[in-house]
Design a protein around this motif. Sequence first.
Motif, PDB file in Angstrom:
ATOM      1  N   ARG A  99      37.835  39.192   3.823  1.00 11.21           N
ATOM      2  CA  ARG A  99      37.590  39.437   5.247  1.00 11.21           C
ATOM      3  C   ARG A  99      38.626  38.733   6.105  1.00 11.21           C
ATOM      4  O   ARG A  99      38.645  38.895   7.312  1.00 11.21           O
ATOM      5  CB  ARG A  99      36.181  38.995   5.612  1.00 11.21           C
ATOM      6  CG  ARG A  99      35.175  39.906   4.868  1.00 11.21           C
ATOM      7  CD  ARG A  99      33.799  39.686   5.302  1.00 11.21           C
ATOM      8  NE  ARG A  99      33.577  40.425   6.549  1.00 11.21           N
ATOM      9  CZ  ARG A  99      32.457  40.368   7.224  1.00 11.21           C
ATOM     10  NH1 ARG A  99      31.469  39.622   6.805  1.00 11.21           N
ATOM     11  NH2 ARG A  99      32.302  41.047   8.326  1.00 11.21           N
ATOM     12  N   GLU A 100      39.461  37.924   5.480  1.00 11.37           N
ATOM     13  CA  GLU A 100      40.591  37.326   6.182  1.00 11.37           C
ATOM     14  C   GLU A 100      41.844  38.040   5.718  1.00 11.37           C
ATOM     15  O   GLU A 100      42.102  38.168   4.531  1.00 11.37           O
ATOM     16  CB  GLU A 100      40.676  35.832   5.894  1.00 11.37           C
ATOM     17  CG  GLU A 100      39.601  35.045   6.598  1.00 11.37           C
ATOM     18  CD  GLU A 100      39.837  33.550   6.550  1.00 11.37           C
ATOM     19  OE1 GLU A 100      40.949  33.120   6.191  1.00 11.37           O
ATOM     20  OE2 GLU A 100      38.907  32.823   6.876  1.00 11.37           O
ATOM     21  N   THR A 101      42.623  38.502   6.670  1.00  9.95           N
ATOM     22  CA  THR A 101      43.791  39.307   6.360  1.00  9.95           C
ATOM     23  C   THR A 101      45.071  38.515   6.589  1.00  9.95           C
ATOM     24  O   THR A 101      45.052  37.396   7.098  1.00  9.95           O
ATOM     25  CB  THR A 101      43.816  40.568   7.243  1.00  9.95           C
ATOM     26  OG1 THR A 101      44.007  40.156   8.605  1.00  9.95           O
ATOM     27  CG2 THR A 101      42.534  41.370   7.117  1.00  9.95           C
TER      28      THR A 101
ATOM     29  N   ASP B 279      45.477  37.363  10.094  1.00  6.37           N
ATOM     30  CA  ASP B 279      44.749  36.138  10.425  1.00  6.37           C
ATOM     31  C   ASP B 279      45.586  34.907  10.070  1.00  6.37           C
ATOM     32  O   ASP B 279      45.615  33.933  10.811  1.00  6.37           O
ATOM     33  CB  ASP B 279      43.413  36.070   9.678  1.00  6.37           C
ATOM     34  CG  ASP B 279      42.426  37.119  10.164  1.00  6.37           C
ATOM     35  OD1 ASP B 279      42.416  37.405  11.368  1.00  6.37           O
ATOM     36  OD2 ASP B 279      41.676  37.642   9.323  1.00  6.37           O
ATOM     37  N   HIS B 280      46.263  34.969   8.944  1.00  7.65           N
ATOM     38  CA  HIS B 280      47.056  33.826   8.481  1.00  7.65           C
ATOM     39  C   HIS B 280      48.335  33.642   9.284  1.00  7.65           C
ATOM     40  O   HIS B 280      48.775  32.517   9.492  1.00  7.65           O
ATOM     41  CB  HIS B 280      47.382  33.963   6.994  1.00  7.65           C
ATOM     42  CG  HIS B 280      46.157  33.961   6.123  1.00  7.65           C
ATOM     43  ND1 HIS B 280      45.336  32.857   5.983  1.00  7.65           N
ATOM     44  CD2 HIS B 280      45.606  34.935   5.366  1.00  7.65           C
ATOM     45  CE1 HIS B 280      44.336  33.146   5.171  1.00  7.65           C
ATOM     46  NE2 HIS B 280      44.473  34.411   4.786  1.00  7.65           N
TER      47      HIS B 280
ATOM     48  N   ARG C  11      42.576  42.294  11.819  1.00  7.57           N
ATOM     49  CA  ARG C  11      42.406  40.841  11.939  1.00  7.57           C
ATOM     50  C   ARG C  11      40.982  40.538  12.379  1.00  7.57           C
ATOM     51  O   ARG C  11      40.307  41.409  12.932  1.00  7.57           O
ATOM     52  CB  ARG C  11      43.394  40.253  12.938  1.00  7.57           C
ATOM     53  CG  ARG C  11      43.159  40.698  14.382  1.00  7.57           C
ATOM     54  CD  ARG C  11      44.162  40.142  15.362  1.00  7.57           C
ATOM     55  NE  ARG C  11      44.132  38.714  15.473  1.00  7.57           N
ATOM     56  CZ  ARG C  11      43.365  38.030  16.316  1.00  7.57           C
ATOM     57  NH1 ARG C  11      42.575  38.660  17.138  1.00  7.57           N
ATOM     58  NH2 ARG C  11      43.390  36.722  16.346  1.00  7.57           N
ATOM     59  N   GLN C  12      40.551  39.329  12.119  1.00 10.77           N
ATOM     60  CA  GLN C  12      39.231  38.875  12.558  1.00 10.77           C
ATOM     61  C   GLN C  12      38.155  39.909  12.218  1.00 10.77           C
ATOM     62  O   GLN C  12      37.369  40.320  13.076  1.00 10.77           O
ATOM     63  CB  GLN C  12      39.242  38.566  14.053  1.00 10.77           C
ATOM     64  CG  GLN C  12      40.151  37.440  14.444  1.00 10.77           C
ATOM     65  CD  GLN C  12      39.686  36.109  13.908  1.00 10.77           C
ATOM     66  OE1 GLN C  12      38.501  35.843  13.802  1.00 10.77           O
ATOM     67  NE2 GLN C  12      40.636  35.261  13.543  1.00 10.77           N
TER      68      GLN C  12
ATOM     69  N   LYS D 235      35.491  39.668  10.712  1.00  8.87           N
ATOM     70  CA  LYS D 235      34.111  39.170  10.742  1.00  8.87           C
ATOM     71  C   LYS D 235      33.483  39.240  12.131  1.00  8.87           C
ATOM     72  O   LYS D 235      32.303  39.001  12.286  1.00  8.87           O
ATOM     73  CB  LYS D 235      34.075  37.713  10.260  1.00  8.87           C
ATOM     74  CG  LYS D 235      34.503  37.531   8.831  1.00  8.87           C
ATOM     75  CD  LYS D 235      34.424  36.082   8.424  1.00  8.87           C
ATOM     76  CE  LYS D 235      35.814  35.523   8.459  1.00  8.87           C
ATOM     77  NZ  LYS D 235      35.916  34.174   7.965  1.00  8.87           N
TER      78      LYS D 235
END
Length: 166
Positions: free
Chosen positions: A14-16, A19-20, A29-30, A32
């Motif tokens: 769920r983190e792409t 996001d990093h 992104r985000q 969640k």
Amino acid sequence: LEQLKKQGFTPAPRETEADHTGQIQTLDRQLKTRVYLAIVPSSASSSTNAQQWSFPTVRVNDDETLLSAAKRSITSSIGTKLEFWTPSNCPLGVQLTPYEEEEEEEDSEYFGTKTFFIKVQLDDEGTIEENENVVQDWGWLTKEEMTEKVAVEQGEENSKFYHYLL
């Protein structure tokens, strides 16, 4: 899910990568949480000299509904290639900003601006066409990111409005 795991299925994270890396100009992104389209108006299109993160806005024409103006604000800011829909004609909220003394006109019947917030949802991903005359920057921000940017740029009081609105 347990049966699928036994068969070698691994759920996608769920983190792409976005996001990093901190890339905010992608919907990938985000995952969640919800993200909201926010823009920094260019100085040519902004009614004030300060470029601050906000939602797309326009002045409502005399012959126009709030809903039509909301749709126009999106297309004039980021183009016509995003498909979206509005679940309601009713604004989510309104923010009243009184004019500063130097902005006030002597014979004007208005004493400030009213910003109506209307919920618009993305229907299909589409693409954003950057209109450099209107938008200096844009991104898909979470509630926390938007509130944080507003707190830094416009003060803690305004950030509370966005915190409870979103």
